[in-house]
Design a protein around this motif. Structure first.
Motif, mmCIF file in Angstrom:
data_model
loop_
_atom_site.group_PDB
_atom_site.id
_atom_site.type_symbol
_atom_site.label_atom_id
_atom_site.label_comp_id
_atom_site.label_asym_id
_atom_site.label_seq_id
_atom_site.Cartn_x
_atom_site.Cartn_y
_atom_site.Cartn_z
ATOM 1 N N HIS A 1 12.090 -6.024 8.586
ATOM 2 C CA HIS A 1 12.602 -5.409 7.285
ATOM 3 C C HIS A 1 13.325 -3.964 7.878
ATOM 4 N N TRP A 2 14.375 -3.908 8.056
ATOM 5 C CA TRP A 2 14.592 -2.279 8.522
ATOM 6 C C TRP A 2 14.908 -1.634 7.470
ATOM 7 N N ILE A 3 14.656 -0.375 7.293
ATOM 8 C CA ILE A 3 14.731 0.674 6.189
ATOM 9 C C ILE A 3 15.289 2.008 6.882
ATOM 10 N N ASP A 4 16.286 2.338 6.155
ATOM 11 C CA ASP A 4 17.174 3.748 6.652
ATOM 12 C C ASP A 4 16.312 5.034 6.622
ATOM 13 N N ALA A 5 16.112 5.424 8.147
ATOM 14 C CA ALA A 5 15.291 6.435 8.032
ATOM 15 C C ALA A 5 15.629 7.891 7.093
ATOM 16 N N LYS A 6 16.931 8.001 6.795
ATOM 17 C CA LYS A 6 17.638 8.777 6.108
ATOM 18 C C LYS A 6 17.203 8.890 4.633
ATOM 19 N N LEU A 7 16.474 7.809 4.385
ATOM 20 C CA LEU A 7 16.128 7.567 2.740
ATOM 21 C C LEU A 7 15.048 8.504 2.584
ATOM 22 N N LYS B 1 9.312 -3.605 -3.307
ATOM 23 C CA LYS B 1 10.341 -5.021 -3.733
ATOM 24 C C LYS B 1 9.830 -6.310 -2.776
ATOM 25 N N LEU B 2 9.843 -5.754 -1.654
ATOM 26 C CA LEU B 2 9.417 -6.920 -0.507
ATOM 27 C C LEU B 2 7.952 -7.255 -0.730
ATOM 28 N N LEU B 3 7.062 -6.374 -1.129
ATOM 29 C CA LEU B 3 5.839 -7.188 -1.391
ATOM 30 C C LEU B 3 5.855 -7.953 -2.757
ATOM 31 N N MET C 1 0.849 -1.070 -7.140
ATOM 32 C CA MET C 1 1.051 -1.964 -6.543
ATOM 33 C C MET C 1 -0.184 -2.161 -5.562
ATOM 34 N N ASN C 2 -0.473 -3.479 -5.563
ATOM 35 C CA ASN C 2 -1.723 -4.054 -4.898
ATOM 36 C C ASN C 2 -1.304 -5.065 -3.926
ATOM 37 N N ILE C 3 -1.810 -4.776 -2.366
ATOM 38 C CA ILE C 3 -1.219 -5.805 -1.444
ATOM 39 C C ILE C 3 -2.159 -6.998 -1.618
ATOM 40 N N GLN C 4 -3.358 -6.796 -2.416
ATOM 41 C CA GLN C 4 -4.354 -8.024 -2.507
ATOM 42 C C GLN C 4 -3.748 -9.202 -3.255
ATOM 43 N N ASN C 5 -2.598 -8.562 -4.060
ATOM 44 C CA ASN C 5 -2.017 -9.536 -4.826
ATOM 45 C C ASN C 5 -0.739 -10.171 -4.362
ATOM 46 N N SER C 6 -0.445 -9.916 -3.030
ATOM 47 C CA SER C 6 0.620 -10.459 -2.405
ATOM 48 C C SER C 6 0.100 -11.358 -1.243
ATOM 49 N N LYS C 7 1.182 -12.233 -0.585
ATOM 50 C CA LYS C 7 0.693 -12.908 0.421
ATOM 51 C C LYS C 7 0.428 -12.466 1.727
ATOM 52 N N TYR C 8 0.328 -11.133 1.986
ATOM 53 C CA TYR C 8 0.477 -10.445 3.113
ATOM 54 C C TYR C 8 -1.214 -10.059 3.414
ATOM 55 N N ASP C 9 -1.513 -10.351 4.758
ATOM 56 C CA ASP C 9 -2.830 -9.808 5.192
ATOM 57 C C ASP C 9 -2.730 -8.304 5.394
ATOM 58 N N SER D 1 1.784 -10.581 8.364
ATOM 59 C CA SER D 1 2.081 -9.404 7.970
ATOM 60 C C SER D 1 3.473 -9.304 7.593
ATOM 61 N N LEU D 2 3.893 -8.411 6.352
ATOM 62 C CA LEU D 2 5.259 -7.702 6.169
ATOM 63 C C LEU D 2 5.321 -6.781 7.167
ATOM 64 N N ILE D 3 6.518 -6.936 8.049
ATOM 65 C CA ILE D 3 6.793 -5.989 9.003
ATOM 66 C C ILE D 3 7.946 -5.116 8.486
ATOM 67 N N ILE D 4 7.788 -3.512 8.582
ATOM 68 C CA ILE D 4 8.761 -2.948 8.151
ATOM 69 C C ILE D 4 9.297 -1.951 9.291
ATOM 70 N N GLY D 5 10.610 -2.032 9.528
ATOM 71 C CA GLY D 5 11.255 -1.236 10.603
ATOM 72 C C GLY D 5 11.781 0.059 10.251
ATOM 73 N N VAL D 6 11.671 1.047 10.725
ATOM 74 C CA VAL D 6 12.101 2.455 10.368
ATOM 75 C C VAL D 6 13.602 2.671 11.442
ATOM 76 N N ASP D 7 14.605 2.408 10.681
ATOM 77 C CA ASP D 7 15.955 2.320 11.409
ATOM 78 C C ASP D 7 16.568 3.566 11.441
ATOM 79 N N ILE D 8 16.538 4.304 12.682
ATOM 80 C CA ILE D 8 17.285 5.555 12.592
ATOM 81 C C ILE D 8 18.478 5.741 13.554
ATOM 82 N N ASP D 9 19.663 6.233 12.998
ATOM 83 C CA ASP D 9 20.799 6.265 13.937
ATOM 84 C C ASP D 9 20.390 7.195 15.270
#
Length: 307
Positions: A288-294, A305-307, A1-9, A190-198
Motif C-alpha cells: 500500500h503506497w503512501i505519498d512521501a510528501k504527506l 484506515k488500512l488496519l 489504535m491497537n494492532i492486536q485487534n487487527s488481522k496482522y502479525d 503483514s500489512l505492507i506500507i510503501g513510502v512513494d517518493i517522486d
C-alpha cells in the motif's frame, strides 16, 4: 489504535533511501507503543553510523526512545548475511510478541524484507573452494553475466565487487541442488506500507543528505574504521558510502571523483530498490503506497484506515 485487534502479525514499512521510511516507522511505532525491527543490511554494524544513515536521534519522540532491534549488533568488518538476519529477526520478533507489543519491520533492504515476508527459511551456504578457484580469474563483468544466468539482478550489491559476485554465484549454485527448507520459518501476515517518493524529490533529498553527512564527518568515520585495523577491502565490501569513501581515503579517488561517483551510485541504488519492491508486487505481495510528501500524521491516518 491497537494492532492486536487487527488481522496482522506485524506492519512493514519499506521504501527507497531518502524516502522518509524511518521517520514514518518510528512515528508509527511510537503511536502504537510498539517496537521496531530494522531491515537494513548495513545498520547492523557498530561504528558505521553516518554512512548507513542510522539517525538514531530519530528514535526519540517527545522524550521517549522507541525500542529498536537489529541495529549495532555486530562489529564492522564482519560479513553478516541473510541467514543470520532471519535468525536474529525471529529472536527479536518472539521477544516483542511475548511482551504483547506491536511489531513494526522497517527498512529498505529488499532481500531482508522478502526473506521475512515470504515465510520460508533460507539455508546457510557453505564455501565451495573448487567453484571459487574456477572463478578467480573472471572479471567483474564476466561474473555479472554468469550470475545473470541464475537470476534476475534486482540488487546490484551482489556484483559490487568480484568477491561478492563469486559469493552470489556460490549461493545460487548451492540452491540448485539444495532447496530451502520451507517448514521452519513462520508465515507472518503483514500489512505492507510503501513510502512513494517522486523521483526528482528523491534525487534532491539524496544529494542534500550526502552533502550533510560529509559535513557531519562521514570521511572521518571511515578513517576511524580503517585505523581500528579493518582492511580497506572489507570496508569496500559494504558498498556505496564505504566503498567510495574508502577509495578516497586510500588515495584511489580525488574528493571530486569520490563525490560524483558516490552520488551517482546512491541514485542508482534507490532506483534498484524500487525495482526490487515492484518485483515483490509481481510476486504477489500487496504494498500500500503512501505519498512521501504527506505530513506524518496524515500518513499515520492512512495506515490506521488500512488496519
Amino acid at each position: 489504535m491497537n494492532i492486536q485487534n487487527s488481522k496482522y502479525d506485524l506492519i512493514t514499512i519499506l521504501g527507497p533511501t531518502a524516502s522518509g521510511k524511518t521517520t514514518l516507522g518510528v512515528a508509527l511505532t511510537h503511536a502504537l507503543d510498539g517496537e521496531i525491527i530494522s531491515a537494513d543490511s548495513r545498520q547492523i554494524y557498530r561504528g558505521m553510523d553516518l554512512g548507513t544513515g542510522k539517525d538514531l536521534e530519530e528514535y526519540t519522540i517527545e522524550g521517549k526512545t522507541v525500542p529498536y532491534h537489529l541495529i549495532d549488533i555486530v562489529d564492522a568488518g564482519y560479513k553478516y548475511n541473510v541467514f543470520e538476519y532471519q535468525r536474529d529477526f525471529l529472536k527479536a520478533y518472539e521477544g516483542i510478541v511475548s511482551r504483547s507489543n506491536p511489531v513494526i519491520l522497517c527498512g529498505g533492504t529488499g532481500l531482508y524484507l522478502e526473506s521475512i515476508l515470504k515465510g520460508y527459511r533460507l539455508l546457510p551456504v557453505p564455501e565451495n573452494k573448487e567453484l571459487r578457484d574456477s572463478l578467480a580469474s573472471y572479471s567483474l563483468e564476466e561474473l555479472t553475466e554468469k550470475l545473470k544466468a541464475y537470476k534476475e539482478l534486482h540488487n546490484s550489491t551482489d556484483v559490487d565487487t568480484c568477491k561478492r559476485a563469486i559469493r552470489a554465484i556460490e549461493i545460487e549454485e548451492y540452491y540448485l541442488t539444495q532447496p530451502a527448507d520451507e517448514r521452519s520459518f513462520p508465515k507472518l501476515n503483514s500489512l505492507i506500507i510503501g513510502v512513494d517518493i517522486d523521483r526528482e524529490l528523491r534525487r534532491s533529498k539524496i544529494s542534500k543528505r550526502l552533502k550533510q553527512r560529509l559535513d557531519e564527518g562521514m570521511i572521518q568515520e571511515v578513517e576511524a574504521l580503517l585505523e581500528t585495523g579493518i582492511s580497506a577491502g572489507d570496508l569496500i565490501y559494504y558498498g556505496l558510502e564505504y566503498k567510495f569513501l574508502t577509495l578516497y581515503c586510500i588515495g584511489k579517488l580525488t574528493y571530486d571523483e569520490m563525490f560524483e561517483q558516490l552520488e551517482t551510485a546512491i541514485h542508482q541504488f534507490a532506483k534498484r530498490q524500487m525495482t526490487w519492491f515492484r518485483g515483490m508486487e509481481r510476486k504477489g505481495f500487496t504494498i500500500h503506497w503512501i505519498d512521501a510528501k504527506l505530513p506524518t500524521n496524515d500518513k499515520l491516518e492512512e495506515i490506521y484506515k488500512l488496519l
